[in-house]
Write a protein that holds these residues in place. Structure first.
Motif, PDB file in Angstrom:
ATOM      1  N   SER A 234      17.535  67.736  48.921  1.00  0.00           N
ATOM      2  CA  SER A 234      16.715  68.702  49.883  1.00  0.00           C
ATOM      3  C   SER A 234      15.933  68.223  48.632  1.00  0.00           C
ATOM      4  CB  SER A 234      16.892  69.948  48.906  1.00  0.00           C
ATOM      5  OG  SER A 234      16.070  70.703  49.203  1.00  0.00           O
ATOM      6  N   PRO A 235      13.963  68.305  49.252  1.00  0.00           N
ATOM      7  CA  PRO A 235      13.143  68.282  48.524  1.00  0.00           C
ATOM      8  C   PRO A 235      12.660  69.536  47.239  1.00  0.00           C
ATOM      9  CG  PRO A 235      12.709  68.822  50.801  1.00  0.00           C
ATOM     10  CD  PRO A 235      13.962  68.196  50.570  1.00  0.00           C
ATOM     11  N   THR A 236      13.434  70.407  47.766  1.00  0.00           N
ATOM     12  CA  THR A 236      12.753  71.536  46.614  1.00  0.00           C
ATOM     13  C   THR A 236      14.047  71.093  46.183  1.00  0.00           C
ATOM     14  OG1 THR A 236      14.903  72.419  47.430  1.00  0.00           O
ATOM     15  CG2 THR A 236      11.743  72.797  48.864  1.00  0.00           C
ATOM     16  N   SER A 237      15.052  70.623  45.391  1.00  0.00           N
ATOM     17  CA  SER A 237      15.566  70.534  43.702  1.00  0.00           C
ATOM     18  C   SER A 237      14.790  69.463  42.911  1.00  0.00           C
ATOM     19  CB  SER A 237      16.608  69.116  44.668  1.00  0.00           C
ATOM     20  OG  SER A 237      17.207  69.257  45.386  1.00  0.00           O
ATOM     21  N   GLU A 238      14.861  70.319  41.638  1.00  0.00           N
ATOM     22  CA  GLU A 238      14.458  69.946  40.515  1.00  0.00           C
ATOM     23  C   GLU A 238      15.472  70.361  38.977  1.00  0.00           C
ATOM     24  OE1 GLU A 238      11.331  72.883  39.653  1.00  0.00           O
ATOM     25  OE2 GLU A 238      10.271  73.373  41.995  1.00  0.00           O
ATOM     26  N   LEU A 239      15.788  68.971  38.996  1.00  0.00           N
ATOM     27  CA  LEU A 239      16.518  68.254  38.496  1.00  0.00           C
ATOM     28  C   LEU A 239      16.075  68.116  37.070  1.00  0.00           C
ATOM     29  CD1 LEU A 239      20.001  67.607  40.745  1.00  0.00           C
ATOM     30  CD2 LEU A 239      19.631  69.379  39.169  1.00  0.00           C
TER      31      LEU A 239
END
Length: 261
Positions: A234-239
């Motif tokens: 997903s482009p909204t993943s923030e890791l």
């Protein structure tokens, strides 16, 4: 008994196969058939698809006897396959003995490892280019949660996996089926699933993950779909970025302090 597959089941099967490019014309597919509810439905469903598909492909089934008991009878499974015109094979692999010799350490990993090895070797030796497993959507979500909780990794198994050392492709056509749906499928094909001979059945880490999800869903019904969504890229993943090695950290430390002077 007339062989058919309700359209909502058939469309779910076709969605996974189409989306993840699981089957091509000319494929020879070996199904891992344990005799449980999932793999018997997979065998039945692929036999129906074989009849209806515009792409010709072959299927066969292999049942592994892990020697957990001394009274394993493959005849019911063999008869089931014969009725579907699916070639059937069985092979003994002393997984029980291997686990015992390993002092019972990591029994689930050991069992899965040697089952896969036996099936893959059989497939290669007998000219199959693909192996089909009956993992369903719950399996994928539970594996995702287990990886996060028990090994600190964000991953699950893939719908399609190419094994370059064996020149085999593993496919999982039931990925869009929930487990509760598959429990109803014996009504479709008429075969009574064979209970698992595993001595740890119901006492595994997977069962812990399954129970954990069920417990959390009591207070938040969105737990399962949220876990399922988290499995997807997903482009909204923030890791956070990957952890630095000691050498990388040392270099950055020196760079920081040198610039600070």
């Amino acid at each position: 008994m007339k062989k058919n597959l309700p359209e909502h089941y058939f469309s779910r099967l076709c969605r996974a196969i189409t989306e993840f490019d699981m089957i091509a014309a000319g494929d020879k597919i070996l199904i891992g058939l344990s005799g449980g509810k999932d793999s018997t439905f997979l065998t039945y469903a692929l036999s129906i698809l074989r009849q209806r598909s515009a792409k010709p492909f072959e299927i066969a089934a292999l049942t592994i006897d892990p020697l957990f008991t001394d009274d394993f009878d493959p005849k019911p499974i063999s008869d089931f396959c014969a009725d579907l015109d699916v070639p059937f094979y069985t092979q003994k692999t002393d997984i029980a003995g291997i686990i015992k010799n390993n002092d019972g350490k990591d029994p689930c990993f050991t069992c899965a490892f040697f089952r896969r090895g036996t099936i893959n070797n059989f497939a290669v030796e007998n000219g199959f280019n693909k192996v089909a497993y009956a993992h369903h959507h719950d399996d994928a979500v539970e594996t995702f949660l287990m990886g996060l909780l028990y090994s600190g990794q964000i991953k699950t198994f893939m719908p399609t996996t190419y094994l370059d050392r064996k020149n085999l492709t593993v496919i999982r056509p039931l990925l869009y089926f929930r487990e509760y749906e598959l429990k109803e499928t014996p009504k479709i094909h008429g075969f009574t699933p064979i209970p698992s001979p595993c001595p740890l059945n119901g006492l595994t880490k997977r069962q812990e993950a399954k129970d954990m999800i069920a417990s959390l869903e009591k207070s938040n019904p969105e737990i399962y779909p949220h876990l399922a969504a988290a499995m997807r890229q997903s482009p909204t993943s923030e890791l956070w970025p990957a952890e630095l090695t000691r050498e990388e950290l040392r270099v950055k430390h020196l760079q920081f302090w040198n610039k600070s002077k």
